[in-house]
Design a protein around this motif. Structure first.
Motif, short mmCIF file in Angstrom:
data_model
loop_
_atom_site.label_atom_id
_atom_site.label_comp_id
_atom_site.label_asym_id
_atom_site.label_seq_id
_atom_site.Cartn_x
_atom_site.Cartn_y
_atom_site.Cartn_z
N TYR A 1 0.84 -1.20 0.00
CA TYR A 1 0.00 0.00 0.00
C TYR A 1 0.88 1.25 0.00
O TYR A 1 1.94 1.26 0.60
CB TYR A 1 -0.90 0.03 1.25
CG TYR A 1 -1.86 -1.13 1.31
CD1 TYR A 1 -3.03 -1.11 0.57
CD2 TYR A 1 -1.59 -2.24 2.10
CE1 TYR A 1 -3.92 -2.17 0.62
CE2 TYR A 1 -2.49 -3.31 2.15
CZ TYR A 1 -3.64 -3.26 1.41
OH TYR A 1 -4.52 -4.32 1.45
N GLU B 1 -4.74 4.80 1.88
CA GLU B 1 -5.06 3.87 0.79
C GLU B 1 -5.42 2.50 1.36
O GLU B 1 -6.39 1.87 0.94
CB GLU B 1 -3.90 3.72 -0.18
CG GLU B 1 -4.23 2.74 -1.29
CD GLU B 1 -3.02 2.15 -2.01
OE1 GLU B 1 -3.25 1.51 -3.05
OE2 GLU B 1 -1.88 2.29 -1.53
N LYS C 1 -9.13 0.78 0.85
CA LYS C 1 -9.27 -0.50 0.15
C LYS C 1 -9.86 -1.57 1.07
O LYS C 1 -10.73 -2.34 0.66
CB LYS C 1 -7.93 -0.95 -0.43
CG LYS C 1 -7.54 -0.18 -1.66
CD LYS C 1 -6.29 -0.71 -2.29
CE LYS C 1 -6.00 0.05 -3.58
NZ LYS C 1 -4.80 -0.45 -4.26
#
Length: 138
Positions: free
Chosen positions: A47, A52, A56
């Motif tokens: 990542y 992020e 996700k």
């Protein structure tokens, strides 16, 4: 080759646990690495950063939860009352066996910018509105 997959799962489980218990804002990459027993570099291989990773994971876990509940709610082979009861039981069971993931889904959504959440086509509130709309014949 199985080791990176295992490491990634360990990292993701640690992140979900920390996001659920400490919150998104108070969890750091250093915290996640320590909880997972890996270096910070190992996280950055998967990542670009905490935001992020959280986004996700949030989407993945929310999609899995919605799919699980939707399978019961929208199964037209059962009557409304049975579907509703099974959906509620499914949610309770999910919480019992996946409490970190459940807390992560419920609490982390408030740590993301509002415009990201609004653009979702599926969400628990929309699912409930759709279900009730079907029940009353809309």
């Amino acid at each position: 080759m199985p080791r990176p997959v295992l490491k990634r799962e360990t990292i993701e489980d640690a992140a979900i646990h920390l996001f659920a218990t400490k919150g998104l804002a108070r969890t750091t990459i250093k915290d996640i690495a320590a909880e997972a027993g890996v270096t910070e570099g190992a996280l950055y291989r998967h990542y670009s950063g905490k935001e992020e990773m959280a986004w996700k994971l949030f989407n993945r876990e929310l999609d899995q939860f919605i799919k699980l509940v939707s399978e019961v709610l929208f199964d037209q082979r059962m009557n409304f009352r049975l579907r509703l009861g099974l959906a509620v039981q499914t949610m309770y069971d999910y919480y019992q066996y996946n409490s970190d993931k459940f807390a992560f889904i419920l609490l982390t959504q408030h740590g993301f910018p509002e415009e990201r959440l609004i653009s979702r086509e599926t969400d628990p509130i929309g699912m409930a509105v759709n279900f009730i709309g079907q029940a009353v014949g809309e």
